[in-house]
Design an enzyme around this catalytic site. Structure first.
Site: not given
Ligand code: SER
Length: 318
Positions: A8, A11-12, A35, A55, A143, A147
């Site tokens: 990744g 990404g950010q 990717i 991944i 999400y 996690k």
């Molecule tokens: N920055 C993430 C989100 O807002 C949270 O960890 O999804």
């Protein structure tokens, strides 16, 4: 840590972490895994090796680990919170099936693994203020479910198989480099772009909604320092609360206005993001990280705001 694979990497977080690792570990191979739909460009592509690493493809991960004698994997593949609510199956596939691939390859090939967790790993039953390291989590977003599951799975691989898994629970991350996509804390990045462009900011999060936030340089340092920490001092592994600042939209708005007085903001609350934000803590307690590996943030809201405005003015030529 010498030969590192970042999954990744475009990404950010990955786009900046890869560059920082290349600067600090110049002798090693710092491999940018990506990717095909998001290949590295510019300095990220030119400054070191890059490989296609999906991944969800364990064989691909194993081949790159062998090719570069990888000893540490930063697993940064994920969907952010608002996107994951709309694509829960994909969020699970990347977040958990993908993590399982990384952990299995790491068990076989003896890699250390960093997989970030988040303030999103907590839900409405967790204490909101001074949220402890070890407490009830019970997230209500996909999400957060991935996690918490990722934290548990990573700890399991450490206990059962001796895989050196470590990580942190990141706050909302703020940076002027690569924008986030589809997170709940994104507003705290977008607000700076609007301010510097001279546009009115339409805020999707309601006033009075507090969340932990962090400037990217602190987050990158945390990701490296936890992997370099003395393991005999670590009583926790996955994942450490870390914190540096907590604010609501009015506080960040007022801070930006100190530097850009003509800046304006209005509210148009997005119900999805607002519900997610309300289920998350206001402010984490990061004592364990401070005690076990000397974590200490360097940026507060004022220092971050000054730097963000200066860097964005240069980037956007404003
Ligand atoms: N920055 C993430 C989100 O807002 C949270 O960890 O999804």
């Amino acid at each position: 840590m010498k030969n590192v694979l970042i999954i990744g990497s475009t990404g950010q977080i990955g786009s900046e972490l890869t560059m920082k690792l290349r600067a600090e570990y110049a002798e090693g191979n710092i491999v940018a895994g990506y990717i095909p739909s998001a290949p590295p460009t510019g300095v990220l592509a030119e400054s070191g090796p890059s490989e296609v690493v999906d991944i969800t493809n364990a064989k691909q991960i194993a081949e790159v680990v062998d090719k570069y004698h990888i000893d540490t994997i930063y697993n940064l593949a994920a969907l952010l919170s608002a996107v994951a609510e709309n694509k829960p199956q994909l969020a699970w596939h990347i977040g958990i099936d993908g993590l399982m691939n990384v952990l299995e390859v790491s068990r076989e090939k003896k890699c250390a693994v960093f997989t970030p967790s988040s303030i999103g790993s907590f839900g409405p039953n967790a204490p909101k203020d001074g949220t402890p390291q070890d407490t009830i989590q019970q997230p209500r977003t996909m999400y957060g479910v991935t996690k918490v599951s990722g934290e548990l799975l990573s700890n399991y691989y450490a206990l059962k198989f001796g895989v050196d898994t470590r990580s942190v629970r990141f706050p909302g991350l703020i940076s002027y480099v690569t924008p986030p996509g589809g997170g709940t804390t994104d507003y705290a990045v977008d607000i700076y772009y609007s301010a510097v462009k001279g546009e009115k900011f339409v805020c999707p999060i309601a006033p009075g909604t507090f969340m932990d936030m962090m400037y990217m340089p602190d987050a990158l340092r945390a990701a490296i320092e936890i992997m370099e920490a003395n393991p005999t001092r670590l009583r926790h592994r996955n994942s450490f609360n870390i914190a540096s600042m907590s604010f609501d939209p009015n506080i960040i708005y007022a801070k930006i206005k100190e530097y850009i007085p003509e800046f304006e903001m209005e509210f148009q609350v997005d119900p999805l993001r607002q519900a997610i934000a309300e289920s998350w803590p206001n402010k984490l307690d990061d004592t364990c990280a401070r005690v076990e590996w000397d974590w200490k943030p360097q940026y507060d809201l004022d220092a971050m705001t000054r730097d963000m405005i200066e860097k964005l003015r240069a980037k956007l030529k404003k």
